[in-house]
Motif scaffolding. Structure first.
Motif, PDB file in Angstrom:
ATOM      1  N   UNK A 171      41.388  42.391  39.883  1.00 43.70           N
ATOM      2  CA  UNK A 171      40.222  41.816  39.509  1.00 43.70           C
ATOM      3  C   UNK A 171      39.404  41.593  40.834  1.00 43.70           C
ATOM      4  N   UNK A 174      37.913  44.437  41.841  1.00 41.74           N
ATOM      5  CA  UNK A 174      36.682  44.927  41.031  1.00 41.74           C
ATOM      6  C   UNK A 174      35.551  44.026  41.566  1.00 41.74           C
ATOM      7  N   UNK A 289      32.869  28.890  35.062  1.00 44.88           N
ATOM      8  CA  UNK A 289      32.621  30.184  34.882  1.00 44.88           C
ATOM      9  C   UNK A 289      31.047  30.426  34.579  1.00 44.88           C
ATOM     10  N   UNK A 294      29.960  33.505  40.189  1.00 46.98           N
ATOM     11  CA  UNK A 294      31.493  32.772  40.057  1.00 46.98           C
ATOM     12  C   UNK A 294      32.298  33.343  38.755  1.00 46.98           C
ATOM     13  N   UNK A 295      33.256  33.586  39.011  1.00 41.71           N
ATOM     14  CA  UNK A 295      34.250  34.333  38.095  1.00 41.71           C
ATOM     15  C   UNK A 295      35.452  33.478  38.057  1.00 41.71           C
ATOM     16  N   UNK A 297      39.206  33.103  36.007  1.00 43.03           N
ATOM     17  CA  UNK A 297      40.288  33.665  35.054  1.00 43.03           C
ATOM     18  C   UNK A 297      41.371  32.574  35.064  1.00 43.03           C
ATOM     19  N   UNK A 308      45.793  44.140  27.117  1.00 45.82           N
ATOM     20  CA  UNK A 308      44.859  45.378  27.133  1.00 45.82           C
ATOM     21  C   UNK A 308      45.149  46.672  28.090  1.00 45.82           C
TER      22      UNK A 308
ATOM     23  N   UNK B 155      29.482  43.452  35.929  1.00 49.25           N
ATOM     24  CA  UNK B 155      29.501  42.212  35.933  1.00 49.25           C
ATOM     25  C   UNK B 155      29.723  41.552  34.659  1.00 49.25           C
ATOM     26  N   UNK B 157      30.917  42.585  32.103  1.00 49.03           N
ATOM     27  CA  UNK B 157      32.327  42.698  31.487  1.00 49.03           C
ATOM     28  C   UNK B 157      33.544  41.862  32.410  1.00 49.03           C
ATOM     29  N   UNK B 158      33.179  41.554  33.597  1.00 50.70           N
ATOM     30  CA  UNK B 158      34.207  40.696  34.364  1.00 50.70           C
ATOM     31  C   UNK B 158      33.854  39.274  33.904  1.00 50.70           C
ATOM     32  N   UNK B 159      32.499  39.100  33.787  1.00 46.06           N
ATOM     33  CA  UNK B 159      32.392  37.504  33.343  1.00 46.06           C
ATOM     34  C   UNK B 159      33.127  37.234  32.032  1.00 46.06           C
ATOM     35  N   UNK B 162      36.202  41.132  29.830  1.00 45.47           N
ATOM     36  CA  UNK B 162      36.568  42.507  29.044  1.00 45.47           C
ATOM     37  C   UNK B 162      37.096  43.349  30.318  1.00 45.47           C
TER      38      UNK B 162
END
Lengths: 423, 274
Positions: A171, A174, A289, A294-295, A297, A308, B155, B157-159, B162
């Motif tokens: 991630x 990504x 989030x 800003x992400x 997890x 998945x 973005x 999907x990441x947020x 997904x």
């Protein structure tokens, strides 16, 4: 005497861990302890023994499976009746297919895991070193390696992460792309967080800060990662410098709050931030989030990603199975062709011998021929035998193309018609 | 000298092959096909460049057909995409630009003989600057648009946790997409400004006033304001991510509206086809 490929083994599906431990052959792989004796019945053998499987691959006469099971059980001080309930036996084309599936990681506990291929190669090197393999197993195992490579290249069976730490790094890639110009902050010292930090380091992350409540432990960890230990109380001031934040403390309350993020983003000039919260209870306020760039997890999100990815690997496995089937057919063709070789060779040798005998006989009656004329005559005789051999050879190979139903009968027919068994 | 019809067919074939490879390469996630698409786009660009150098558009000042203008735009788009691909090491831009150029060539073919008569009063080198700078700006905005669309799709999907899969999985990281968009819009703004100022200069020399209320002028000034806001916030306020991406998409959409609708359907000084 017809050769057959045998594969006898047990794995994580057929045997519990203690059974796998009981019948493990990992320490039986040198010339003195090798449990399968290569003799008149078994010509070639190969042993793969890992934590999840023990498999013996052998080339021998029909019905050597009992001999192999007996040898295996006795090497482990047990009886075949104890071992037999846990083993599977594959012969011929099924054995080839199973081996290719194992090499391609289609039979592994974690589908697509990369270790099995390395283990298979290591086991093969050992068998070669001990001269336990011959032409068929050498070819078969090399083919298994190339099938595994093809599966990895043509499908995405191994492309997505199936562990928390790998998923976190994937991630991060990504979001940021190359890791070289980025930095990470490790808060706390959980095992998963350490693994994630290690993977980030392997992917070239530039700098790692470590903040731990016990500073000495943080310093130890920082040393291990070639990073910088920072005081836990000043941790928030390092958020501005860190692109990836991995948190796994034992705190009962969140240690990073959404209200702090706005000012940090302003310091960072809105450069993206990736928070990985592996702690339970969570260390980072979920509202973090909601900010742009800003992400966040948490452990459940990462688990979902893994789930998945596992489903995706399952889908890719269908594609991989098709590749395996294709390669099994190719190898089987080669194997069947191998059966024909002695007959083909005998036929060619016999016809050429007759041609030479007749040529010598004829040349005795033609003493005035010069060398070039003799050579021309010889060439003609050889060409004639090749042309005459063409139909019987096609007949032999044609039988193999028809799925080998009457392979033995056709070999026998050709041998009788051309009198190939006469001494 | 190759006639416009023949050269259009040759370039059309190159861009068709490039587009087919781009589509199959993208859907099939095949790198070799994508590289193949880039090679054909570059070959098309080189061929068109040779034609231009050899005087394909020697009557540029006295008048050029509508079709030739569209082909020139395709040349500028590929030029900017090649530079961006080399500088940013992302073949995505060339792969996505090839279909745009194919569309431009398809549209151009019926209009190869439809000449645009430029009044003799503005047949100066300023005219070349006007078209050139606006075409460069539009090409850069196309690159920014492609990056911004890609950014928003990934973005989101990441947020929302997904999986980024399929075609999107082969695209650059969101930071890199944002960087491509940033560089393209920051460069597009000065070119657009130069192009616009040139237009006002001609307008002033032709009509005695820089602004005559022409629909093209109004839309262009509005686009310039939007681009200025984006430029200012990108540089001075470090805008990153979704906000600039959305504004970039709006600006490019307005530019397309100006280029297609205003130039063809509205009663404007620039409505050449009408």
């Amino acid at each position: 005497m017809e050769n057959e490929i045998f594969l006898i083994g047990l794995n994580h599906r057929t045997a519990e861990l203690h059974i796998r431990e009981q019948f493990s052959l990992s320490s039986y792989c040198d010339s003195d302890t090798w449990p399968i004796k290569n003799d008149q019945v078994i010509y070639e053998s190969f042993i793969l023994s890992t934590c999840n499987r023990v498999e013996i691959l052998a080339i021998g006469n029909k019905d050597v499976e009992n001999l192999i099971i007996d040898s295996w059980a006795s090497a482990k001080g047990s009886t075949s009746s104890e071992l037999r309930p846990y083993v599977y036996i594959y012969k011929g084309i099924d054995a080839i297919k199973h081996l290719f599936s194992v090499a391609s990681s289609l039979d592994s506990m974690v589908l697509g895991e990369p270790q099995i291929l390395g283990q298979l190669k290591k086991a093969y090197r050992k068998a070669v070193e001990l001269q336990k393999t011959g032409s068929i197993l050498n070819r078969l195992l090399h083919k298994a390696f190339s099938v595994a490579k093809r599966v990895r290249t043509e499908t995405s069976i191994a492309s997505s992460a199936v562990s928390i730490s790998y998923a976190a790094v994937e991630l991060a890639k990504r979001i940021f792309g190359e890791m070289h110009s980025h930095s990470a902050l490790l808060i706390g010292a959980g095992e998963m967080a350490e693994l994630a930090a290690l993977h980030l380091l392997q992917n070239g992350i530039q700098k790692i800060y470590v903040a731990n409540r016990t500073f000495s432990k943080g310093r130890e960890l920082a040393l291990a990662f070639n990073g910088i230990a920072v005081p836990f109380e000043k941790m928030t001031s390092y958020l501005g410098e860190s692109d990836i934040i991995i948190s796994s403390t034992g705190s009962q309350e969140p240690i990073i709050h959404a209200k702090d993020i706005e000012s940090i983003l302003s310091i960072r000039k809105n450069r993206p931030m990736f928070f990985i919260d592996i702690a339970v209870p969570r260390d980072i306020d979920p509202d973090v989030n909601t900010f742009d760039n800003v992400y966040l997890y948490d452990i459940d999100d990462l688990k979902e990603v893994i789930e998945e990815n596992m489903n995706n690997r399952q889908e890719e496995a269908t594609k991989a199975e098709k590749i395996v089937d294709e390669e099994v057919a190719f190898f089987n063709d080669w194997l069947r062709n191998l059966e024909l070789q002695p007959t083909i060779l005998s036929l060619i040798q016999r016809t050429e011998r007759i041609a030479h005998e007749e040529l010598d006989h004829t040349l005795k009656h033609l003493p005035n021929l010069d060398e070039s004329q003799k050579e021309a005559l010889e060439r003609m005789m050889i060409a004639l035998t090749h042309k005459l051999n063409h139909s019987p050879l096609m007949f032999l190979k044609g039988s193999h193309m028809r799925k080998n139903k009457n392979n033995a009968e056709r070999i026998s027919l050709i041998r009788q018609v051309f009198d190939l068994d006469r001494q | 000298m190759t006639s416009p019809e023949v050269s259009t067919i040759i370039l059309f074939i190159f861009y068709t092959v490039s587009t087919i490879l781009a589509i199959f390469g993208t859907i099939g996630r095949n790198k070799k096909l994508k590289y193949g698409s880039c090679i054909f786009a570059v070959v098309a660009f080189l061929f068109q460049t040779i034609l231009l150098i050899n005087g394909f558009h020697k009557n540029f000042i006295s008048g050029l057909s509508v079709g030739a203008y569209l082909q020139m735009l395709a040349w500028f788009i590929i030029l900017c995409s090649i530079i961006a691909t080399i500088k940013l090491k992302q073949i995505l831009l060339l792969v996505f630009s090839a279909p745009v150029c194919l569309i431009l060539f398809m549209i151009s073919s019926p209009f190869l003989k439809l000449m645009i008569n430029i009044p003799s009063t503005i047949k100066t080198s300023f005219y070349m600057f006007h078209i050139g700078s606006l075409y460069i700006s539009l090409s850069l905005m196309l690159i920014a648009f492609i990056s911004s669309i890609s950014f928003l799709l990934i973005e989101k999907r990441i947020k929302h946790k997904a999986r980024v899969k399929g075609v999107l999985a082969d695209l650059p990281s969101i930071s890199n997409l944002d960087k491509i968009s940033y560089i393209s819009t920051v460069l597009a703004f000065p070119f657009y400004t130069v192009g616009l100022l040139n237009g006002f200069f001609w307008s002033s020399s032709l009509f005695g006033s820089a602004i005559s209320g022409d629909p093209k002028e109004i839309v262009s000034i509005f686009i310039w304001f939007c681009l200025a806001i984006l430029f200012h916030n990108r540089i001075a306020k470090s805008w990153k991510g979704k906000k600039p991406a959305k504004l970039t998409i709006l600006i490019f959409s307005l530019s397309l509206f100006s280029f297609i609708i205003v130039n063809t359907a509205m009663n404007s000084f620039h409505s050449f086809i009408r």
